[in-house]
Scaffold this motif. Structure first.
Motif, PDB file in Angstrom:
ATOM      1  N   ASP A 108      -7.593  -1.830   4.698  1.00 57.08           N
ATOM      2  CA  ASP A 108      -6.244  -1.336   4.380  1.00 57.08           C
ATOM      3  C   ASP A 108      -6.270   0.141   3.968  1.00 57.08           C
ATOM      4  O   ASP A 108      -5.228   0.718   3.650  1.00 57.08           O
ATOM      5  CB  ASP A 108      -5.568  -2.206   3.304  1.00 57.08           C
ATOM      6  CG  ASP A 108      -6.269  -2.198   1.964  1.00 57.08           C
ATOM      7  OD1 ASP A 108      -7.513  -2.339   1.936  1.00 57.08           O
ATOM      8  OD2 ASP A 108      -5.588  -2.043   0.940  1.00 57.08           O
ATOM      9  N   HIS A 109      -7.443   0.775   4.016  1.00 57.09           N
ATOM     10  CA  HIS A 109      -7.567   2.200   3.708  1.00 57.09           C
ATOM     11  C   HIS A 109      -8.079   3.017   4.894  1.00 57.09           C
ATOM     12  O   HIS A 109      -7.929   4.236   4.907  1.00 57.09           O
ATOM     13  CB  HIS A 109      -8.488   2.399   2.488  1.00 57.09           C
ATOM     14  CG  HIS A 109      -7.955   1.709   1.266  1.00 57.09           C
ATOM     15  ND1 HIS A 109      -7.475   2.391   0.175  1.00 57.09           N
ATOM     16  CD2 HIS A 109      -7.763   0.397   0.997  1.00 57.09           C
ATOM     17  CE1 HIS A 109      -7.036   1.516  -0.721  1.00 57.09           C
ATOM     18  NE2 HIS A 109      -7.197   0.302  -0.251  1.00 57.09           N
ATOM     19  N   HIS A 121     -12.606   4.601   0.159  1.00 58.57           N
ATOM     20  CA  HIS A 121     -13.567   3.498   0.318  1.00 58.57           C
ATOM     21  C   HIS A 121     -13.310   2.779   1.631  1.00 58.57           C
ATOM     22  O   HIS A 121     -12.346   3.070   2.325  1.00 58.57           O
ATOM     23  CB  HIS A 121     -13.542   2.554  -0.889  1.00 58.57           C
ATOM     24  CG  HIS A 121     -12.287   1.753  -1.041  1.00 58.57           C
ATOM     25  ND1 HIS A 121     -11.075   2.317  -1.391  1.00 58.57           N
ATOM     26  CD2 HIS A 121     -12.047   0.425  -0.912  1.00 58.57           C
ATOM     27  CE1 HIS A 121     -10.160   1.378  -1.465  1.00 58.57           C
ATOM     28  NE2 HIS A 121     -10.713   0.211  -1.170  1.00 58.57           N
ATOM     29  N   ASN A 169       0.839  -1.212   0.000  1.00 58.50           N
ATOM     30  CA  ASN A 169       0.000   0.000   0.000  1.00 58.50           C
ATOM     31  C   ASN A 169       0.862   1.245   0.000  1.00 58.50           C
ATOM     32  O   ASN A 169       1.995   1.240   0.493  1.00 58.50           O
ATOM     33  CB  ASN A 169      -0.866   0.069   1.261  1.00 58.50           C
ATOM     34  CG  ASN A 169      -2.077  -0.847   1.209  1.00 58.50           C
ATOM     35  OD1 ASN A 169      -1.933  -2.058   1.222  1.00 58.50           O
ATOM     36  ND2 ASN A 169      -3.259  -0.257   1.155  1.00 58.50           N
ATOM     37  N   HIS A 203      -1.929   1.188  -4.387  1.00 60.35           N
ATOM     38  CA  HIS A 203      -1.129  -0.042  -4.295  1.00 60.35           C
ATOM     39  C   HIS A 203       0.004  -0.042  -5.317  1.00 60.35           C
ATOM     40  O   HIS A 203      -0.162   0.462  -6.433  1.00 60.35           O
ATOM     41  CB  HIS A 203      -1.992  -1.293  -4.513  1.00 60.35           C
ATOM     42  CG  HIS A 203      -2.933  -1.578  -3.383  1.00 60.35           C
ATOM     43  ND1 HIS A 203      -2.567  -2.296  -2.268  1.00 60.35           N
ATOM     44  CD2 HIS A 203      -4.225  -1.217  -3.187  1.00 60.35           C
ATOM     45  CE1 HIS A 203      -3.602  -2.382  -1.435  1.00 60.35           C
ATOM     46  NE2 HIS A 203      -4.617  -1.731  -1.966  1.00 60.35           N
ATOM     47  N   ASP A 238      -8.570   2.334  -4.942  1.00 59.49           N
ATOM     48  CA  ASP A 238      -8.398   1.039  -5.601  1.00 59.49           C
ATOM     49  C   ASP A 238      -9.246   0.931  -6.866  1.00 59.49           C
ATOM     50  O   ASP A 238      -9.641  -0.166  -7.270  1.00 59.49           O
ATOM     51  CB  ASP A 238      -8.782  -0.103  -4.650  1.00 59.49           C
ATOM     52  CG  ASP A 238      -7.759  -0.303  -3.537  1.00 59.49           C
ATOM     53  OD1 ASP A 238      -6.700   0.342  -3.562  1.00 59.49           O
ATOM     54  OD2 ASP A 238      -8.044  -1.121  -2.635  1.00 59.49           O
TER      55      ASP A 238
HETATM   56 FE    FE Z   1      -6.688  -1.537  -1.056  1.00 60.60          FE
END
Ligand code: FE
Ligand code: ZN
Length: 255
Positions: free
Chosen positions: A56-57, A52, A12, A168, A130
């Protein structure tokens, strides 16, 4: 205004904009790389943009709120740990004195948004989460191929100098797939070569530009004859760009 890609997890990036005194970050999945950068550069955290709801965000939001002096902007159609300022299509927000417009780009998730810098510059920043990756695109977790194809078409139509800040580092893997789709496209191999040099030096391959993505990204090239032919070889109806897109996405899922 300085733009920095803070690496997080395995692949990331948490994008940080700062002016030497104040900073905003985009999609902080983890607080610690942000805290280290803020401390090292002695910056105050004045805002957070969220594209979103994936962990992982957003995983770093709660920890960063302890030092946040400003809003968390987040998509109205998604459930994000609050409090947030909910944004939707057409909203313009002030980020360290720069305007950014909200674009709804569903497909990866149902309420995914992107943030596009507004103004007379020919290289506006685009934080696209993403949705669009360099030489690729996000998986369809919640949206349909038609939604994602329309979202990507909107991004592809932005000015060619638009700086594409994806979340990413997938570029080299995506370029291997792009080369399989379009073996006759020399721009793909050329770009892979420069990305290999960047990665060998531990540098990001991002930001990309919309102009470059139009040349190398198969998901933005669903009407190019070689891409249509490759998708047709996988069963897509050649006259239908959404079917071409869907066939590419399925192929990439198993590549
Ligand atoms: Fe992601
Ligand atoms: Zn995601």
């Amino acid at each position: 205004m300085n733009l920095v890609a803070l690496p997080a997890f395995t692949d990331n990036y948490i994008w940080m904009l700062h002016d030497g005194r104040r900073a905003v970050v985009v999609d902080p999945g983890d607080a610690s790389p942000v805290e280290r950068a803020l401390d090292a550069l002695r910056l105050g955290l004045r805002g957070i943009l969220v594209t979103h709801h994936h962990a992982d965000h957003v995983g770093g939001l709660d920890a960063l709120r302890a030092r946040l002096e400003g809003p968390v902007w987040a998509p109205a159609r998604e459930s994000i740990p609050g409090p947030v300022v909910a944004v939707s299509e057409g909203d313009t927000i002030d980020v360290l004195g720069h305007g950014f417009r909200v674009l709804e780009v569903p497909g990866h998730t149902a309420g995914h948004v992107a943030y596009l810098q507004v103004g007379p510059m020919d290289d506006p920043l685009l934080f696209c989460g993403d949705t669009l990756f360099s030489a690729g695109c996000g998986r369809l977790f919640e949206g349909t191929p038609a939604q994602m194809a329309a979202s990507l078409a909107r991004l592809a139509a932005l000015p060619r100098g638009t700086r594409v800040c994806c979340t990413h580092e997938y570029t080299l893997g995506n370029l291997r797939f792009a080369a399989a789709v379009e073996p006759g496209n020399p721009a793909i191999g050329d770009h892979a070569e420069s990305c290999r040099r960047l990665r060998a030096a531990d540098r990001p391959t991002l930001p990309s530009t919309i102009g470059l993505e139009r040349m190398i990204n198969p998901f933005l090239r669903c009407t190019q004859p070689d891409v249509v032919a490759a998708a047709a070889g996988r069963g897509a109806a050649a006259h239908d760009p959404v079917a071409v897109f869907a066939a590419l996405r399925e192929w990439k899922n198993r590549f």
